[in-house]
Design a protein around this motif. Structure first.
Motif, PDB file in Angstrom:
ATOM      1  N   SER A  72     -15.689  -9.675  -2.451  1.00  0.00           N
ATOM      2  CA  SER A  72     -15.776  -9.354  -1.028  1.00  0.00           C
ATOM      3  C   SER A  72     -15.247  -7.943  -0.841  1.00  0.00           C
ATOM      4  CB  SER A  72     -14.959 -10.343  -0.195  1.00  0.00           C
ATOM      5  OG  SER A  72     -14.870  -9.921   1.161  1.00  0.00           O
ATOM      6  N   HIS A  73     -16.021  -7.098  -0.148  1.00  0.00           N
ATOM      7  CA  HIS A  73     -15.630  -5.701   0.003  1.00  0.00           C
ATOM      8  C   HIS A  73     -15.709  -5.265   1.462  1.00  0.00           C
ATOM      9  CE1 HIS A  73     -15.566  -4.845  -4.337  1.00  0.00           C
ATOM     10  NE2 HIS A  73     -16.551  -5.743  -4.383  1.00  0.00           N
ATOM     11  N   GLY A  74     -14.862  -4.302   1.803  1.00  0.00           N
ATOM     12  CA  GLY A  74     -14.828  -3.731   3.144  1.00  0.00           C
ATOM     13  C   GLY A  74     -13.658  -2.780   3.237  1.00  0.00           C
ATOM     14  N   GLY A  75     -13.379  -2.284   4.425  1.00  0.00           N
ATOM     15  CA  GLY A  75     -12.194  -1.463   4.614  1.00  0.00           C
ATOM     16  C   GLY A  75     -10.949  -2.248   4.240  1.00  0.00           C
ATOM     17  N   SER A  76      -9.998  -1.596   3.563  1.00  0.00           N
ATOM     18  CA  SER A  76      -8.851  -2.316   3.016  1.00  0.00           C
ATOM     19  C   SER A  76      -8.039  -3.025   4.094  1.00  0.00           C
ATOM     20  CB  SER A  76      -7.955  -1.342   2.241  1.00  0.00           C
ATOM     21  OG  SER A  76      -6.922  -2.015   1.571  1.00  0.00           O
ATOM     22  N   GLY A  77      -7.775  -2.348   5.196  1.00  0.00           N
ATOM     23  CA  GLY A  77      -7.020  -2.972   6.270  1.00  0.00           C
ATOM     24  C   GLY A  77      -7.744  -4.170   6.858  1.00  0.00           C
ATOM     25  N   LYS A  78      -9.037  -4.040   7.028  1.00  0.00           N
ATOM     26  CA  LYS A  78      -9.842  -5.150   7.550  1.00  0.00           C
ATOM     27  C   LYS A  78      -9.853  -6.317   6.581  1.00  0.00           C
ATOM     28  CE  LYS A  78     -14.478  -6.218   9.300  1.00  0.00           C
ATOM     29  NZ  LYS A  78     -15.835  -5.675   9.548  1.00  0.00           N
ATOM     30  N   GLN A  79      -9.928  -6.034   5.294  1.00  0.00           N
ATOM     31  CA  GLN A  79      -9.911  -7.092   4.292  1.00  0.00           C
ATOM     32  C   GLN A  79      -8.574  -7.838   4.300  1.00  0.00           C
ATOM     33  OE1 GLN A  79     -13.062  -7.579   3.690  1.00  0.00           O
ATOM     34  NE2 GLN A  79     -13.050  -7.444   1.461  1.00  0.00           N
ATOM     35  N   ALA A  80      -7.484  -7.088   4.437  1.00  0.00           N
ATOM     36  CA  ALA A  80      -6.171  -7.732   4.500  1.00  0.00           C
ATOM     37  C   ALA A  80      -6.081  -8.665   5.703  1.00  0.00           C
ATOM     38  CB  ALA A  80      -5.072  -6.672   4.561  1.00  0.00           C
ATOM     39  N   ARG A  81      -6.581  -8.215   6.835  1.00  0.00           N
ATOM     40  CA  ARG A  81      -6.548  -9.062   8.034  1.00  0.00           C
ATOM     41  C   ARG A  81      -7.399 -10.315   7.843  1.00  0.00           C
ATOM     42  NH1 ARG A  81      -6.548  -3.930  10.373  1.00  0.00           N
ATOM     43  NH2 ARG A  81      -8.807  -3.935  10.667  1.00  0.00           N
ATOM     44  N   SER A  82      -8.504 -10.189   7.128  1.00  0.00           N
ATOM     45  CA  SER A  82      -9.356 -11.361   6.880  1.00  0.00           C
ATOM     46  C   SER A  82      -8.618 -12.406   6.050  1.00  0.00           C
ATOM     47  CB  SER A  82     -10.643 -10.931   6.162  1.00  0.00           C
ATOM     48  OG  SER A  82     -11.433 -10.105   6.995  1.00  0.00           O
ATOM     49  N   VAL A  92      -6.296 -10.296  -4.474  1.00  0.00           N
ATOM     50  CA  VAL A  92      -6.629  -9.149  -3.635  1.00  0.00           C
ATOM     51  C   VAL A  92      -6.454  -7.892  -4.473  1.00  0.00           C
ATOM     52  CG1 VAL A  92      -6.189 -10.136  -1.356  1.00  0.00           C
ATOM     53  CG2 VAL A  92      -4.270  -9.247  -2.665  1.00  0.00           C
ATOM     54  N   THR A  93      -7.408  -6.981  -4.376  1.00  0.00           N
ATOM     55  CA  THR A  93      -7.375  -5.710  -5.104  1.00  0.00           C
ATOM     56  C   THR A  93      -7.665  -4.630  -4.064  1.00  0.00           C
ATOM     57  OG1 THR A  93      -9.717  -5.956  -5.718  1.00  0.00           O
ATOM     58  CG2 THR A  93      -8.102  -6.789  -7.275  1.00  0.00           C
ATOM     59  N   LEU A  94      -6.629  -4.226  -3.342  1.00  0.00           N
ATOM     60  CA  LEU A  94      -6.814  -3.425  -2.140  1.00  0.00           C
ATOM     61  C   LEU A  94      -6.430  -1.961  -2.362  1.00  0.00           C
ATOM     62  CD1 LEU A  94      -5.662  -6.035   0.526  1.00  0.00           C
ATOM     63  CD2 LEU A  94      -7.988  -5.420  -0.156  1.00  0.00           C
ATOM     64  N   ALA A  95      -6.603  -1.166  -1.327  1.00  0.00           N
ATOM     65  CA  ALA A  95      -6.463   0.283  -1.460  1.00  0.00           C
ATOM     66  C   ALA A  95      -5.021   0.746  -1.397  1.00  0.00           C
ATOM     67  CB  ALA A  95      -7.276   0.991  -0.369  1.00  0.00           C
ATOM     68  N   LEU A  96      -4.157  -0.030  -0.750  1.00  0.00           N
ATOM     69  CA  LEU A  96      -2.774   0.434  -0.602  1.00  0.00           C
ATOM     70  C   LEU A  96      -1.814  -0.738  -0.494  1.00  0.00           C
ATOM     71  CD1 LEU A  96      -2.248   0.354   2.840  1.00  0.00           C
ATOM     72  CD2 LEU A  96      -3.946   2.141   2.570  1.00  0.00           C
ATOM     73  N   ALA A  97      -0.594  -0.498  -0.934  1.00  0.00           N
ATOM     74  CA  ALA A  97       0.405  -1.555  -0.991  1.00  0.00           C
ATOM     75  C   ALA A  97       0.729  -2.103   0.388  1.00  0.00           C
ATOM     76  CB  ALA A  97       1.674  -1.019  -1.660  1.00  0.00           C
ATOM     77  N   ILE A 249      -2.582  13.850  -3.350  1.00  0.00           N
ATOM     78  CA  ILE A 249      -1.691  12.695  -3.396  1.00  0.00           C
ATOM     79  C   ILE A 249      -2.037  11.785  -4.576  1.00  0.00           C
ATOM     80  CG2 ILE A 249      -3.103  11.152  -1.953  1.00  0.00           C
ATOM     81  CD1 ILE A 249      -0.461  10.424  -0.454  1.00  0.00           C
ATOM     82  N   LEU A 250      -1.012  11.150  -5.126  1.00  0.00           N
ATOM     83  CA  LEU A 250      -1.231  10.142  -6.160  1.00  0.00           C
ATOM     84  C   LEU A 250      -1.552   8.831  -5.471  1.00  0.00           C
ATOM     85  CD1 LEU A 250      -1.076   9.104  -9.106  1.00  0.00           C
ATOM     86  CD2 LEU A 250       1.377   8.697  -8.713  1.00  0.00           C
ATOM     87  N   ALA A 251      -2.795   8.401  -5.554  1.00  0.00           N
ATOM     88  CA  ALA A 251      -3.229   7.161  -4.918  1.00  0.00           C
ATOM     89  C   ALA A 251      -3.104   6.021  -5.930  1.00  0.00           C
ATOM     90  CB  ALA A 251      -4.667   7.287  -4.424  1.00  0.00           C
ATOM     91  N   GLU A 252      -2.418   4.957  -5.537  1.00  0.00           N
ATOM     92  CA  GLU A 252      -2.134   3.846  -6.442  1.00  0.00           C
ATOM     93  C   GLU A 252      -2.623   2.528  -5.820  1.00  0.00           C
ATOM     94  OE1 GLU A 252       1.819   4.857  -8.786  1.00  0.00           O
ATOM     95  OE2 GLU A 252       2.144   5.138  -6.624  1.00  0.00           O
ATOM     96  N   PRO A 253      -3.884   2.179  -6.012  1.00  0.00           N
ATOM     97  CA  PRO A 253      -4.408   0.933  -5.446  1.00  0.00           C
ATOM     98  C   PRO A 253      -3.809  -0.282  -6.160  1.00  0.00           C
ATOM     99  CG  PRO A 253      -6.177   2.470  -6.030  1.00  0.00           C
ATOM    100  CD  PRO A 253      -4.942   2.967  -6.676  1.00  0.00           C
ATOM    101  N   PRO A 254      -3.227  -1.244  -5.424  1.00  0.00           N
ATOM    102  CA  PRO A 254      -2.546  -2.369  -6.053  1.00  0.00           C
ATOM    103  C   PRO A 254      -3.395  -3.637  -6.099  1.00  0.00           C
ATOM    104  CG  PRO A 254      -1.918  -2.233  -3.766  1.00  0.00           C
ATOM    105  CD  PRO A 254      -2.961  -1.159  -3.988  1.00  0.00           C
ATOM    106  N   VAL A 255      -2.923  -4.590  -6.902  1.00  0.00           N
ATOM    107  CA  VAL A 255      -3.599  -5.885  -7.053  1.00  0.00           C
ATOM    108  C   VAL A 255      -2.545  -6.984  -6.996  1.00  0.00           C
ATOM    109  CG1 VAL A 255      -5.396  -4.843  -8.494  1.00  0.00           C
ATOM    110  CG2 VAL A 255      -3.420  -5.896  -9.590  1.00  0.00           C
ATOM    111  N   ALA A 256      -2.962  -8.190  -6.583  1.00  0.00           N
ATOM    112  CA  ALA A 256      -2.017  -9.309  -6.519  1.00  0.00           C
ATOM    113  C   ALA A 256      -2.758 -10.634  -6.502  1.00  0.00           C
ATOM    114  CB  ALA A 256      -1.131  -9.197  -5.278  1.00  0.00           C
ATOM    115  N   VAL A 257      -2.118 -11.645  -7.070  1.00  0.00           N
ATOM    116  CA  VAL A 257      -2.594 -13.023  -6.975  1.00  0.00           C
ATOM    117  C   VAL A 257      -2.132 -13.606  -5.643  1.00  0.00           C
ATOM    118  CG1 VAL A 257      -2.393 -15.355  -7.949  1.00  0.00           C
ATOM    119  CG2 VAL A 257      -2.579 -13.372  -9.469  1.00  0.00           C
TER     120      VAL A 257
END
Length: 342
Positions: A72-82, A92-97, A249-257
């Protein structure tokens, strides 16, 4: 005619075979596959399409269990809200912590210390923010200051909805702070002028890329390095040029179970192995192939020509971390909202 005992026995055996799938156990190759849902942000589509296939093969070889992975893909903030609202993500494998922090804080679906559960603060690959310009670079864009020149149209997505957009904004803010000796007033003036040159703000990084590359909007696209390299590869080789600014900037996209979901789905072991796969040499090679900077030094050295060294600052160094950056810049009535007021 009265059925013979033999006929009765044959009928009974046939019924049992049909009821059990012709004698195959639930653990056989015909058993229902295990399913994972990876809720991600837009620019990772191609990476996970290939990584999923490789991990599925490894998982079946190791466990004998069939596995399917949906994306499932979309804007990171929108995905988190979903996910907070009930989307049944296993990982989740999102754009920012900050987005994963929000899931942990607002839903309790994963522990607040999620970032400590995998190496590099649960960020298996990195990127940075660069510019994409049209062939020949007709507006002579070389660095951040060129984006605020009169007549230059800049495409960048909306920081209210997209994680990549927030990285873009903070890259611009941090670069302005560095050039201005830490003067926040100068940074505000620069970023206000920059967004004054933005004709439209899409909801996500991929949507902004399409606006620039396919719809022909703008003179420069501020984007992830990986997204810029992909656009050059997929949307017409020779049509665009990648510009790496002197500082970014050093961009560090995070992942989590998403542990509460995986425990409910019975997918915890597979979800953990899936994210650990991203740190293996094979996973790191796939990240590099799909234009993300690998964490493994040996793999990064192999791809050095693709990923030249840059002067990069971290969000902790320049903004005090994501919690402070969000409160100061992206919360309602924060600096971003203030700068957009005409």
């Amino acid at each position: 005619m009265t059925p013979t005992p033999l006929k009765i026995l044959c009928c009974w055996l046939l019924a049992m075979a049909l009821a059990t799938g012709c004698g195959k156990s639930p653990d056989s190759a015909e058993a229902k596959p295990l399913r994972l849902l990876n809720v991600s942000y837009d620019p990772t589509r191609e990476l996970y399409q290939e990584a999923n296939g490789e991990f599925i093969k490894q998982w079946q070889q190791k466990t004998g269990q069939k596995l399917e992975i949906a994306q499932s893909h979309g804007g990171s903030g929108k995905q988190a809200r979903s996910v907070i609202d009930g989307l049944q993500a296993d990982v989740v494998t999102l754009a920012l912590a900050w987005d994963i922090d929000a899931i942990a804080q607002k839903s309790g679906l994963l522990p607040k210390e999620w970032a400590k559960l995998l190496p590099h603060q649960s960020s298996p690959y990195t990127s940075t923010i660069v510019f994409l310009v049209r062939k020949g670079n007709p507006k002579a864009i070389a660095d951040w200051e060129d984006l605020v020149k009169p007549g230059v149209q800049v495409i960048t997505p909306n920081p209210k909805t997209g994680g990549g957009a927030r990285w873009n904004y903070l890259a611009a803010w941090g670069a302005a702070l560095k050039r201005g000796g830490g003067d926040k007033a100068k940074a505000r003036a620069y970023v206000k002028a920059l967004y004054g040159n933005v004709p439209v703000m899409d909801a996500s990084a991929r949507a902004a890329t399409l606006s620039f590359a396919q719809r022909g909007l703008g003179d420069a696209l501020i984007t992830w390095e990986n997204e810029g390299l992909l656009a050059m590869q997929e949307m017409g080789p020779g049509k665009f040029e990648l510009i790496r600014p002197t500082v970014s900037i050093l961009a560090e996209p995070p992942v989590a179970v998403v542990r509460q979901n995986t425990e409910k789905h019975g997918t915890t072991a597979a979800a953990e192995a899936y994210l650990q796969f991203l740190y293996t040499p094979q996973g790191q090679e796939l990240a590099a192939k799909h234009h993300f900077r690998p964490r493994d030094p040996a793999v990064l050295a192999k791809w050095a020509a693709k990923f030249p060294k840059m002067e990069l600052f971290s969000i902790d160094e320049m903004m005090g971390g994501w919690a402070q950056a969000h409160a100061e810049h992206f919360a309602d009535a924060g600096i971003f909202d203030q700068l957009l007021q005409r």
